[in-house]
Design a protein around this motif. Structure first.
Motif, PDB file in Angstrom:
ATOM      1  N   VAL A   1       0.889  -1.169   0.000  1.00 46.84           N
ATOM      2  CA  VAL A   1       0.000   0.000   0.000  1.00 46.84           C
ATOM      3  C   VAL A   1       0.923   1.213   0.000  1.00 46.84           C
ATOM      4  CG1 VAL A   1      -1.774   1.268   1.268  1.00 46.84           C
ATOM      5  CG2 VAL A   1      -1.827  -1.232   1.226  1.00 46.84           C
ATOM      6  N   VAL A   2       0.823   2.025  -1.051  1.00 46.35           N
ATOM      7  CA  VAL A   2       1.749   3.145  -1.206  1.00 46.35           C
ATOM      8  C   VAL A   2       1.387   4.245  -0.217  1.00 46.35           C
ATOM      9  CG1 VAL A   2       2.715   4.815  -2.845  1.00 46.35           C
ATOM     10  CG2 VAL A   2       2.004   2.557  -3.647  1.00 46.35           C
ATOM     11  N   ASP A   3       2.384   4.728   0.485  1.00 48.44           N
ATOM     12  CA  ASP A   3       2.155   5.822   1.431  1.00 48.44           C
ATOM     13  C   ASP A   3       2.630   7.105   0.757  1.00 48.44           C
ATOM     14  OD1 ASP A   3       2.097   7.617   3.463  1.00 48.44           O
ATOM     15  OD2 ASP A   3       3.687   6.687   4.658  1.00 48.44           O
ATOM     16  N   LEU A   4       1.675   7.928   0.346  1.00 51.73           N
ATOM     17  CA  LEU A   4       2.037   9.154  -0.373  1.00 51.73           C
ATOM     18  C   LEU A   4       2.286  10.328   0.573  1.00 51.73           C
ATOM     19  CD1 LEU A   4      -0.416   9.126  -3.461  1.00 51.73           C
ATOM     20  CD2 LEU A   4       1.972   8.427  -3.402  1.00 51.73           C
ATOM     21  N   SER A   5       2.372  10.055   1.887  1.00 50.48           N
ATOM     22  CA  SER A   5       2.508  11.184   2.818  1.00 50.48           C
ATOM     23  C   SER A   5       3.784  12.019   2.631  1.00 50.48           C
ATOM     24  CB  SER A   5       2.353  10.716   4.270  1.00 50.48           C
ATOM     25  OG  SER A   5       3.353   9.790   4.569  1.00 50.48           O
TER      26      SER A   5
ATOM     27  N   VAL B   1      -0.046  15.608  -8.460  1.00 53.51           N
ATOM     28  CA  VAL B   1      -0.507  14.418  -9.188  1.00 53.51           C
ATOM     29  C   VAL B   1       0.585  13.352  -9.117  1.00 53.51           C
ATOM     30  CG1 VAL B   1      -1.290  13.505 -11.407  1.00 53.51           C
ATOM     31  CG2 VAL B   1      -1.895  15.842 -10.740  1.00 53.51           C
ATOM     32  N   ALA B   2       0.314  12.312  -8.342  1.00 47.54           N
ATOM     33  CA  ALA B   2       1.261  11.199  -8.204  1.00 47.54           C
ATOM     34  C   ALA B   2       0.550   9.995  -8.780  1.00 47.54           C
ATOM     35  CB  ALA B   2       1.588  10.979  -6.733  1.00 47.54           C
ATOM     36  N   LYS B   3       0.733   9.804 -10.082  1.00 45.98           N
ATOM     37  CA  LYS B   3      -0.148   8.847 -10.768  1.00 45.98           C
ATOM     38  C   LYS B   3       0.587   7.607 -11.244  1.00 45.98           C
ATOM     39  CE  LYS B   3      -4.058   8.463 -13.628  1.00 45.98           C
ATOM     40  NZ  LYS B   3      -4.487   7.374 -12.744  1.00 45.98           N
ATOM     41  N   MET B   4      -0.024   6.471 -10.921  1.00 43.02           N
ATOM     42  CA  MET B   4       0.468   5.212 -11.486  1.00 43.02           C
ATOM     43  C   MET B   4      -0.537   4.786 -12.538  1.00 43.02           C
ATOM     44  SD  MET B   4       1.806   2.943  -8.400  1.00 43.02           S
ATOM     45  CE  MET B   4       2.695   3.627  -7.047  1.00 43.02           C
ATOM     46  N   SER B   5      -0.050   4.539 -13.740  1.00 46.93           N
ATOM     47  CA  SER B   5      -0.967   4.172 -14.824  1.00 46.93           C
ATOM     48  C   SER B   5      -0.599   2.822 -15.400  1.00 46.93           C
ATOM     49  CB  SER B   5      -0.937   5.238 -15.915  1.00 46.93           C
ATOM     50  OG  SER B   5      -1.695   6.336 -15.518  1.00 46.93           O
ATOM     51  N   GLY B   6      -1.489   2.360 -16.281  1.00 41.17           N
ATOM     52  CA  GLY B   6      -1.290   1.017 -16.817  1.00 41.17           C
ATOM     53  C   GLY B   6      -0.792   1.021 -18.251  1.00 41.17           C
ATOM     54  N   ARG B   7      -0.399  -0.162 -18.683  1.00 44.90           N
ATOM     55  CA  ARG B   7      -0.089  -0.350 -20.101  1.00 44.90           C
ATOM     56  C   ARG B   7      -1.382  -0.704 -20.819  1.00 44.90           C
ATOM     57  NH1 ARG B   7       4.940   0.323 -21.616  1.00 44.90           N
ATOM     58  NH2 ARG B   7       6.488   0.226 -19.983  1.00 44.90           N
TER      59      ARG B   7
ATOM     60  N   THR C   1      -1.887  -4.863  -5.087  1.00 43.28           N
ATOM     61  CA  THR C   1      -3.105  -5.697  -5.152  1.00 43.28           C
ATOM     62  C   THR C   1      -2.924  -7.067  -5.854  1.00 43.28           C
ATOM     63  OG1 THR C   1      -3.884  -4.507  -7.111  1.00 43.28           O
ATOM     64  CG2 THR C   1      -4.735  -3.760  -4.994  1.00 43.28           C
ATOM     65  N   PRO C   2      -2.037  -7.898  -5.329  1.00 48.26           N
ATOM     66  CA  PRO C   2      -1.892  -9.230  -5.951  1.00 48.26           C
ATOM     67  C   PRO C   2      -3.195 -10.032  -5.930  1.00 48.26           C
ATOM     68  CG  PRO C   2      -0.737  -9.130  -3.832  1.00 48.26           C
ATOM     69  CD  PRO C   2      -1.149  -7.726  -4.161  1.00 48.26           C
ATOM     70  N   ALA C   3      -4.040  -9.792  -4.910  1.00 44.69           N
ATOM     71  CA  ALA C   3      -5.306 -10.539  -4.837  1.00 44.69           C
ATOM     72  C   ALA C   3      -6.175 -10.189  -6.037  1.00 44.69           C
ATOM     73  CB  ALA C   3      -6.038 -10.181  -3.541  1.00 44.69           C
ATOM     74  N   ASP C   4      -6.211  -8.891  -6.387  1.00 44.13           N
ATOM     75  CA  ASP C   4      -7.034  -8.480  -7.532  1.00 44.13           C
ATOM     76  C   ASP C   4      -6.471  -9.063  -8.821  1.00 44.13           C
ATOM     77  OD1 ASP C   4      -8.991  -6.849  -9.043  1.00 44.13           O
ATOM     78  OD2 ASP C   4      -7.159  -5.889  -9.754  1.00 44.13           O
TER      79      ASP C   4
ATOM     80  N   SER D   1      -9.802  -1.058  -5.213  1.00 46.94           N
ATOM     81  CA  SER D   1      -8.688  -1.613  -4.420  1.00 46.94           C
ATOM     82  C   SER D   1      -7.363  -1.077  -4.968  1.00 46.94           C
ATOM     83  CB  SER D   1      -8.705  -3.146  -4.433  1.00 46.94           C
ATOM     84  OG  SER D   1      -8.470  -3.645  -5.725  1.00 46.94           O
ATOM     85  N   LYS D   2      -7.273  -0.959  -6.299  1.00 42.69           N
ATOM     86  CA  LYS D   2      -6.017  -0.478  -6.897  1.00 42.69           C
ATOM     87  C   LYS D   2      -5.796   0.999  -6.574  1.00 42.69           C
ATOM     88  CE  LYS D   2      -7.241  -2.435 -10.837  1.00 42.69           C
ATOM     89  NZ  LYS D   2      -7.700  -3.654 -11.463  1.00 42.69           N
ATOM     90  N   LYS D   3      -6.878   1.770  -6.582  1.00 45.96           N
ATOM     91  CA  LYS D   3      -6.759   3.212  -6.283  1.00 45.96           C
ATOM     92  C   LYS D   3      -6.357   3.415  -4.824  1.00 45.96           C
ATOM     93  CE  LYS D   3      -6.847   4.074  -9.797  1.00 45.96           C
ATOM     94  NZ  LYS D   3      -5.919   4.865 -10.589  1.00 45.96           N
ATOM     95  N   ILE D   4      -6.955   2.619  -3.946  1.00 52.44           N
ATOM     96  CA  ILE D   4      -6.654   2.760  -2.517  1.00 52.44           C
ATOM     97  C   ILE D   4      -5.202   2.349  -2.251  1.00 52.44           C
ATOM     98  CG2 ILE D   4      -7.236   1.836  -0.222  1.00 52.44           C
ATOM     99  CD1 ILE D   4     -10.198   1.756  -1.414  1.00 52.44           C
ATOM    100  N   ALA D   5      -4.792   1.233  -2.868  1.00 57.44           N
ATOM    101  CA  ALA D   5      -3.406   0.778  -2.663  1.00 57.44           C
ATOM    102  C   ALA D   5      -2.410   1.789  -3.235  1.00 57.44           C
ATOM    103  CB  ALA D   5      -3.209  -0.586  -3.305  1.00 57.44           C
TER     104      ALA D   5
END
Ligand code: URA
Length: 436
Positions: free
Chosen positions: A68-72, A106-112, A158-161, A186-190
């Motif tokens: 779970v990424v901590d953006l603090s 904006v600290a964004k992780m995006s997909g391929r 989110t390995p479960a997802d 779940s991905k957004k929260i993580a």
């Protein structure tokens, strides 16, 4: 606790406890509960649904199944944005610099690649040198210094997802609103966001084909947001035709740049401004959407938003000259015109067919191993509602080396995507609803 009892309970329409959901999700992630039991449970959920509380619990269990990424370390309210996916959707490339220019980090992780066309990360790689891999430290530093960073998903998010989504894909259990909502959230929260703006696409090119289903999905995700204390709003936007005119990685970067210059297609500009307005309000930089919109329009007209994209690109080792002069971006060797023999009005453009055609040219992945050609793609010349004469140009294919059969197929797909009718077509809404 036994998995079989939990499956039976859900099969019979009863509500599961957090402990039961945790037992299933964590047991499955660790490989202790087999695929066949999770498949049976997913099918039970498909038919019986889940309460808002269960959906929230499932989301948290999946979010907590990995990192779970901590953006603090990043100052300010971090607002993430997620689109349920559509053809020609390059809004992240517009939004990240635009919103950052207004002071929302904006600290964004995006997909391929999602489906047939490249994802945001693939598109950004059309800019020479652009790196989508930053260490956490570099990521945080860039957002603090530049205001925005867009990177690929790293670590064990989110390995479960990941595991459950793979299973749902082959057991006909993808189309379950609580399962989709918990998977996305779940991905957004993580990923660590404080607040989330969702762009739920609706229409023929979207995951959700009807407005009712799209609203239901949006409500489920907004409910999860309140359950877990992340303010979430959802905009329902049209995907009955591709967004903007360009489909293909480099072509989409060009269109995003045009939009940041205030010269982009109206639909892309409007969807971007609406999503960005909500991000500004959630990020505490505007009191309401109207105020946000005024701020954003000024950032576009002053050139500050484009400048921010240039800074973000430079910080990620990309060539900033390509942002100021998009003709330097990769372009294909030749173009092929697609013309209509019908006269009338464009009634719809099946986005999925356009996506497949772009993939056939090499703009997207056919298999996980496919290598994307960043320069190729499709430029639509007519959109829904426009009048056409026989012989008019509908689209231009941007082509490199391609097997003639595939090219022929791509041309056919584009032609088939256009539905032309003799009657004038009333303007379609671009935004259908807002769910808060
Ligand atoms: N996208 C996701 O991330 N999850 C789903 O279940 C469906 C679409």
């Amino acid at each position: 606790m036994r998995a079989v009892d939990i499956i039976q309970k859900k099969r019979d329409g009863k509500e599961l406890t957090r402990e039961e959901i945790s037992f299933l999700v964590q047991g499955y992630t660790r490989g202790e509960i087999p695929d066949y039991q999770l498949s049976a449970w997913a099918m039970a959920v498909y038919f019986q649904g889940m309460s808002a509380r269960e959906t929230g619990d499932l989301t948290l269990e999946m979010a907590e199944s990995g990192d779970v990424v901590d953006l603090s370390p990043i100052a300010g309210i971090k607002v993430d944005k997620h689109s349920t996916g559509g053809v020609g959707d390059k809004t992240t490339i517009v939004l990240a610099p635009l919103v950052a220019a207004a002071g929302v980090p904006v600290a964004k992780m995006s997909g391929r690649g999602l489906g047939h066309t490249g994802g945001t990360i693939d598109k950004l790689e059309a800019i020479s040198g652009f790196t989508v891999e930053l260490s956490r430290k570099q990521f945080f530093r860039q957002v603090n210094e530049v205001g925005a960073a867009v990177i690929g998903q790293s670590g064990n998010i989110t390995p479960a997802d990941k595991k459950l989504y793979g299973l749902r894909d082959v057991t006909a259990t993808v189309e379950s609103i609580p399962l989709i909502a918990s998977s996305v959230m779940s991905k957004k929260i993580a990923a660590g966001a404080d607040a989330i703006v969702l762009d739920v696409k609706t229409g023929s090119g979207a995951f959700m084909k009807t407005l009712d289903d799209s609203i239901e999905l949006a409500k489920a995700m907004v409910d999860i947001g309140s359950h877990v204390g992340r303010h979430t709003v959802a905009v329902i936007s049209d995907m009955d035709q591709p967004l903007g005119y360009n489909i293909g990685n480099s072509l989409e970067i060009k269109e995003a740049i045009d939009t940041l210059r205030g010269q982009g297609p109206k639909d892309l500009e409007e969807v971007s401004l609406i999503l960005a307005s909500h991000m500004l309000v959630l990020g505490g930089k505007a009191g309401d959407e109207q105020e946000a919109r005024e701020i954003l329009e000024k950032l576009i007209s002053s050139g500050a938003a484009l400048e921010k994209l240039k800074d973000m690109v430079a910080a990620q080792n990309g060539n900033p000259e390509q942002i100021m002069n998009p003709d330097l971006l990769p372009s294909a060797a030749r173009t092929v015109e697609v013309r209509t023999v019908q006269a009338g009005y464009v009634e719809s453009i099946q986005a999925e067919n356009i996506g497949v055609a772009a993939m056939l040219l090499g703009a997207g992945r056919e298999t996980k191993e496919s290598v994307i050609d960043l320069a190729v793609g499709i430029e639509l010349r007519k959109k829904v509602g426009e009048a056409v004469e026989s012989g008019d140009l509908l689209a231009v294919l941007h082509v490199n080396e391609v097997d003639p059969t595939r090219l022929g197929e791509a041309e056919k797909k584009v032609l088939e995507a256009y539905s032309i009718t003799p009657q004038a077509v009333p303007a379609q809404p671009l935004i259908y609803a807002l769910v808060t």
